[in-house]
Design a protein around this motif. Structure first.
Motif, PDB file in Angstrom:
ATOM      1  N   THR A 231       0.830  -1.209   0.000  1.00  0.00           N
ATOM      2  CA  THR A 231       0.000   0.000   0.000  1.00  0.00           C
ATOM      3  C   THR A 231       0.861   1.255   0.000  1.00  0.00           C
ATOM      4  N   LEU A 232       1.921   1.268   0.797  1.00  0.00           N
ATOM      5  CA  LEU A 232       2.813   2.426   0.814  1.00  0.00           C
ATOM      6  C   LEU A 232       3.499   2.629  -0.537  1.00  0.00           C
ATOM      7  N   ILE A 233       3.945   1.543  -1.156  1.00  0.00           N
ATOM      8  CA  ILE A 233       4.611   1.638  -2.463  1.00  0.00           C
ATOM      9  C   ILE A 233       3.632   2.118  -3.526  1.00  0.00           C
ATOM     10  N   MET A 234       2.419   1.545  -3.546  1.00  0.00           N
ATOM     11  CA  MET A 234       1.427   1.943  -4.547  1.00  0.00           C
ATOM     12  C   MET A 234       0.997   3.399  -4.348  1.00  0.00           C
ATOM     13  N   THR A 235       0.889   3.837  -3.105  1.00  0.00           N
ATOM     14  CA  THR A 235       0.522   5.221  -2.829  1.00  0.00           C
ATOM     15  C   THR A 235       1.610   6.178  -3.302  1.00  0.00           C
ATOM     16  N   GLU A 236       2.855   5.835  -3.021  1.00  0.00           N
ATOM     17  CA  GLU A 236       3.954   6.688  -3.475  1.00  0.00           C
ATOM     18  C   GLU A 236       3.965   6.790  -5.001  1.00  0.00           C
TER      19      GLU A 236
ATOM     20  N   THR B 137      -3.916   4.301   6.521  1.00  0.00           N
ATOM     21  CA  THR B 137      -5.352   4.127   6.763  1.00  0.00           C
ATOM     22  C   THR B 137      -5.954   3.143   5.768  1.00  0.00           C
ATOM     23  N   VAL B 138      -5.566   3.236   4.510  1.00  0.00           N
ATOM     24  CA  VAL B 138      -6.033   2.272   3.507  1.00  0.00           C
ATOM     25  C   VAL B 138      -5.543   0.870   3.858  1.00  0.00           C
TER      26      VAL B 138
ATOM     27  N   TRP C 291       0.844  13.675   5.191  1.00  0.00           N
ATOM     28  CA  TRP C 291      -0.548  13.232   5.180  1.00  0.00           C
ATOM     29  C   TRP C 291      -0.744  12.078   4.194  1.00  0.00           C
ATOM     30  N   VAL C 292       0.093  12.006   3.180  1.00  0.00           N
ATOM     31  CA  VAL C 292      -0.029  10.935   2.200  1.00  0.00           C
ATOM     32  C   VAL C 292       0.300   9.586   2.846  1.00  0.00           C
ATOM     33  N   ILE C 293       1.260   9.575   3.736  1.00  0.00           N
ATOM     34  CA  ILE C 293       1.617   8.343   4.445  1.00  0.00           C
ATOM     35  C   ILE C 293       0.492   7.957   5.403  1.00  0.00           C
ATOM     36  N   LEU C 294      -0.123   8.949   6.034  1.00  0.00           N
ATOM     37  CA  LEU C 294      -1.288   8.677   6.880  1.00  0.00           C
ATOM     38  C   LEU C 294      -2.413   8.057   6.054  1.00  0.00           C
ATOM     39  N   LEU C 295      -2.637   8.585   4.879  1.00  0.00           N
ATOM     40  CA  LEU C 295      -3.660   8.029   3.986  1.00  0.00           C
ATOM     41  C   LEU C 295      -3.335   6.586   3.611  1.00  0.00           C
ATOM     42  N   ALA C 296      -2.085   6.322   3.266  1.00  0.00           N
ATOM     43  CA  ALA C 296      -1.672   4.968   2.887  1.00  0.00           C
ATOM     44  C   ALA C 296      -1.839   3.997   4.053  1.00  0.00           C
TER      45      ALA C 296
END
Length: 112
Positions: free
Chosen positions: A18-23, A48-49, A41-46
């Motif tokens: 999830t972290l890799i795909m979000t980045e 949370t997903v 906040w992007v890491i928080l979103l990742a």
């Protein structure tokens, strides 16, 4: 295994993916290669997903098909046996609470 039992290994796998795909997604959407690193906040979103996915995984593995029901001969009562799916001795369903909490801690620690 020592640090996971059952399907508990899915917690770090799901979180990492999830972290890799979000980045990858955020950098392609914003056309900025540093956006992921500059915005916590992007890491928080990742996370949370990832927590939502872990929660859904825990619901699936807690379903009836992964439980065995036996009847105790002496009392006639049902005994339900299920495998525990843990990572670092914490069940998958509790990781769905911890992952966003780690994200919030990360966001707070980067505010300065």
């Amino acid at each position: 295994m020592l640090i996971w039992r059952g399907y508990g290994i899915l917690v770090p796998v799901v979180t990492f993916l999830t972290l890799i795909m979000t980045e990858f997604s955020v950098e392609n959407i914003t056309n900025n290669e540093n956006y992921y690193q500059e915005n916590s906040w992007v890491i928080l979103l990742a996370l949370t997903v990832s927590a939502i996915i872990c929660f859904l995984i825990s619901i699936y593995f807690d379903s009836k098909k992964f439980k065995k029901v036996y009847i105790e001969k002496e009392t006639g009562k049902e005994v339900i046996i299920r495998n525990k799916n843990t990572f670092f001795f914490i069940e998958i369903k509790y990781w769905s609470i911890l992952l966003p909490l780690f994200g919030v801690i990360y966001v707070i620690s980067t505010l300065s």
